[in-house]
Design an enzyme around this catalytic site. Sequence first.
Site, PDB file in Angstrom:
ATOM      1  N   GLY A  71       0.774  -0.948   0.077  1.00 26.99           N
ATOM      2  CA  GLY A  71      -0.209  -0.082   0.024  1.00 26.99           C
ATOM      3  C   GLY A  71       0.862   1.515  -0.082  1.00 26.99           C
ATOM      4  O   GLY A  71       2.042   1.536  -0.348  1.00 26.99           O
ATOM      5  N   ASN A  72       0.033   2.248   0.462  1.00 26.50           N
ATOM      6  CA  ASN A  72       0.813   3.582   0.053  1.00 26.50           C
ATOM      7  C   ASN A  72       0.072   4.552   0.922  1.00 26.50           C
ATOM      8  O   ASN A  72      -0.508   4.037   1.817  1.00 26.50           O
ATOM      9  CB  ASN A  72       1.007   4.714  -1.238  1.00 26.50           C
ATOM     10  CG  ASN A  72      -0.429   4.575  -2.103  1.00 26.50           C
ATOM     11  OD1 ASN A  72      -0.722   5.534  -1.155  1.00 26.50           O
ATOM     12  ND2 ASN A  72      -0.838   3.934  -2.697  1.00 26.50           N
TER      13      ASN A  72
END
Length: 402
Positions: free
Chosen positions: A213-214
């Site tokens: 993810g980020n």
Amino acid sequence: MSPFAGSRIVLAVSGGIAAYKAVEICRRLVDAGAHVVPVLTAAAQRFVGEVTFSALASERARLSLFDDDDPIPHVTLGRQADLILVCPATARVIGAYAAGLADDLLSATLLATRARVVVCPAMHTEMWEHPATQDNLRLLAGRGVIVVPPEEGRLAGGDEGAGRLAAPEPILAAAADALAIGDAASSGDMTGLRVLVTAGGTREPIDPVRFVGNRSSGKQGYAVATEAAVRGAKVTLVATVQRPLPASVDLVLVETAEEMRTAVVDRLPADVVIMAAAVADYRPAAPAAEKIKKTGEARTITLEPTPDILAALGRGTGAGILVGFAAETSDVLANARVKLHAKGADLIVVNDVSAPRAGFDHDTNEVALLDSAGGCTTVPLASKRHVARAILDRVVALRAAR
Ligand code: CTP
């Protein structure tokens, strides 16, 4: 949906006994999702200590033009605010504001802002009814300031009469209305437009419990969707996270880049597409069906590219005005210009995600808007809602120029 969610409010408290009631307003605004910065006059601090406001607000209370870490606190506060709520407003503060005097942090911030201002007077009946006070308020109302009139009731010293601060409900309602109106010039200018917005970072599964993810929080995309709805657009938001949103916005929750692509393409055509989401560029090529067990050995996960949604929209038709975002950490403008052309977007909103208080997860942002005709507008550090307004102003201008 809370009308205050994601908004940045300066709570300007001046020195009357009603200052203690501003404590409750502060708490309720924070509970409703606002980012509240209290500004207290010297007289206000005689009624309620700064510590009380600092403890309840989103930031410490601000007290002085000169003893502040920021050399220009009034300009920063004024620029970043979506709303300034003067509560309570004494006769002196109302008079100074009407006359354009800026002799303390509170009155200087009022002059240094283009945000909406709501004024809640509270004073003794004689002062409230004095022609000077009434003339000053008429002058302010004529300049677009929203006045929440005081009530009749018990005043300091046991007196009764007009001048008691309005109850929290009308004050909060006026503040919510002021935020909804936003910039009067732009209200309703997107009426009937179909606007598709994406928000948040995608999550690409490694196994049933882990993902790639980020750091995207979705706040900027939610602010864009909210502003577009307030301006009359029919908005669909495709997001990976859930946050407060106007009821009129159609929310589609997704998780991965592929799900986001499908959700977006299924909802075309649109008049405007704004891709604020941070879409993962790579995903695990073969996500495990079962939780991967620890072996103590090094492990390699093979990543494969995800579909580039924005670039696909830029090559096709049906996206109307196409707006992309660019998160950069170096050569910000040059990289963004390359992205603008490579993706076939009409506008790129570029932010330097390494800058302080801008980009991922912050409530504020600082961006440049690059358009395909070579134009570049910068939006200095401001609330994400304010940035959303600036983006939509450019979108409306680009549509008008077509
Ligand atoms: N984007 C997209 N699909 C992807 C990757 C990005 O639609 N698979 C969109 C984002 O929503 C954003 C824009 O493309 O509007 C730019 O995203 P960004 O992460 O800044 O750039 P990338 O294209 O991923 O390039 P790089 O990571 O190399 O900077």
